[in-house]
Motif scaffolding. Sequence first.
Motif: not given
Length: 117
Positions: A35-45, A49-53, A79-83, A90-96
Amino acid sequence: MKFDEIGFEGQEVKFSHVRHAAEASGFVLAEQWDYERATFDYKILNQGDTYYLRVPAYSIKGDIPTNDAICRLMSPVLGKHYYPHGVEYEGESFPESVINRAHSKLDLLKHTLEQEA
Protein backbone atom coordinates in the motif's frame (compact mmCIF):
# COMPACT_ATOMS: atom_id res chain seq x y z
CA MET A 1 23.31 0.24 -11.47
CA LYS A 2 21.43 3.36 -10.50
CA PHE A 3 20.21 5.96 -13.00
CA ASP A 4 20.31 9.18 -10.98
CA GLU A 5 19.79 11.79 -13.67
CA ILE A 6 16.89 10.60 -15.79
CA GLY A 7 14.72 13.59 -14.97
CA PHE A 8 11.68 12.16 -13.21
CA GLU A 9 13.23 11.23 -9.85
CA GLY A 10 11.33 12.94 -7.07
CA GLN A 11 8.43 13.76 -9.38
CA GLU A 12 5.04 13.45 -7.70
CA VAL A 13 2.27 12.01 -9.86
CA LYS A 14 -1.04 10.26 -9.50
CA PHE A 15 -0.67 6.51 -9.36
CA SER A 16 -3.06 6.13 -12.30
CA HIS A 17 -0.79 8.35 -14.44
CA VAL A 18 2.43 6.57 -13.57
CA ARG A 19 0.81 3.16 -14.03
CA HIS A 20 -0.59 4.08 -17.44
CA ALA A 21 2.68 5.67 -18.58
CA ALA A 22 4.72 2.71 -17.34
CA GLU A 23 2.47 0.13 -19.00
CA ALA A 24 2.41 2.13 -22.24
CA SER A 25 6.24 2.12 -22.14
CA GLY A 26 6.48 -1.66 -21.68
CA PHE A 27 6.87 -1.81 -17.89
CA VAL A 28 4.71 -3.98 -15.66
CA LEU A 29 3.59 -3.35 -12.10
CA ALA A 30 5.68 -5.85 -10.14
CA GLU A 31 3.70 -8.23 -7.94
CA GLN A 32 5.53 -7.23 -4.77
CA TRP A 33 3.68 -3.90 -4.36
CA ASP A 34 2.13 -2.97 -1.06
CA TYR A 35 0.00 0.00 0.00
CA GLU A 36 3.01 2.33 0.29
CA ARG A 37 5.46 1.11 -2.40
CA ALA A 38 5.35 -0.13 -5.96
CA THR A 39 7.94 -1.14 -8.53
CA PHE A 40 7.52 -0.98 -12.28
CA ASP A 41 9.71 -3.53 -14.05
CA TYR A 42 11.02 -3.93 -17.57
CA LYS A 43 12.64 -7.28 -18.35
CA ILE A 44 15.65 -7.30 -20.69
CA LEU A 45 16.98 -10.56 -22.13
CA ASN A 46 20.53 -10.47 -23.48
CA GLN A 47 22.61 -13.47 -24.56
CA GLY A 48 20.96 -15.86 -22.11
CA ASP A 49 21.06 -13.43 -19.18
CA THR A 50 18.07 -11.69 -17.63
CA TYR A 51 18.16 -8.09 -16.43
CA TYR A 52 15.48 -5.98 -14.77
CA LEU A 53 15.10 -2.25 -15.14
CA ARG A 54 13.10 -1.11 -12.13
CA VAL A 55 11.38 2.19 -11.41
CA PRO A 56 10.39 2.36 -7.74
CA ALA A 57 7.64 4.62 -6.45
CA TYR A 58 6.20 5.24 -3.03
CA SER A 59 2.96 6.78 -1.91
CA ILE A 60 3.02 10.16 -0.24
CA LYS A 61 -0.78 10.46 -0.16
CA GLY A 62 -3.29 7.62 -0.35
CA ASP A 63 -2.80 3.91 -0.83
CA ILE A 64 -1.35 2.09 -3.82
CA PRO A 65 -3.00 0.87 -6.06
CA THR A 66 -5.86 3.40 -5.86
CA ASN A 67 -5.89 5.68 -8.90
CA ASP A 68 -5.87 8.92 -6.91
CA ALA A 69 -2.89 8.01 -4.69
CA ILE A 70 0.00 10.43 -5.16
CA CYS A 71 3.36 8.73 -5.68
CA ARG A 72 6.92 10.01 -5.65
CA LEU A 73 9.13 8.38 -8.27
CA MET A 74 12.59 7.25 -7.22
CA SER A 75 15.79 6.71 -9.20
CA PRO A 76 15.54 3.74 -11.58
CA VAL A 77 17.90 0.81 -11.05
CA LEU A 78 19.20 -1.93 -13.33
CA GLY A 79 19.99 -5.36 -11.96
CA LYS A 80 21.00 -8.78 -13.18
CA HIS A 81 18.88 -11.77 -12.21
CA TYR A 82 20.54 -14.83 -10.71
CA TYR A 83 18.39 -17.90 -10.33
CA PRO A 84 17.32 -18.76 -7.62
CA HIS A 85 18.79 -15.95 -5.52
CA GLY A 86 17.27 -12.86 -7.09
CA VAL A 87 18.46 -9.60 -8.60
CA GLU A 88 21.86 -8.01 -7.94
CA TYR A 89 22.21 -4.28 -8.52
CA GLU A 90 25.76 -3.53 -7.40
CA GLY A 91 29.10 -5.00 -8.34
CA GLU A 92 27.88 -5.98 -11.80
CA SER A 93 29.25 -5.02 -15.17
CA PHE A 94 26.37 -4.54 -17.57
CA PRO A 95 26.70 -4.98 -21.34
CA GLU A 96 26.54 -1.70 -23.24
CA SER A 97 23.55 -2.97 -25.25
CA VAL A 98 21.60 -3.54 -22.02
CA ILE A 99 22.49 -0.08 -20.70
CA ASN A 100 21.48 1.52 -24.01
CA ARG A 101 18.17 -0.35 -23.98
CA ALA A 102 17.55 0.76 -20.40
CA HIS A 103 18.24 4.41 -21.31
CA SER A 104 15.90 4.10 -24.29
CA LYS A 105 13.08 2.70 -22.12
CA LEU A 106 13.61 5.37 -19.47
CA ASP A 107 13.50 8.11 -22.10
CA LEU A 108 10.24 6.66 -23.40
CA LEU A 109 8.80 6.50 -19.90
CA LYS A 110 9.84 10.09 -19.19
CA HIS A 111 8.23 11.27 -22.44
CA THR A 112 5.05 9.30 -21.72
CA LEU A 113 4.86 10.71 -18.19
CA GLU A 114 5.16 14.24 -19.61
CA GLN A 115 2.28 13.50 -21.97
CA GLU A 116 0.16 12.25 -19.04
CA ALA A 117 0.65 15.44 -17.01
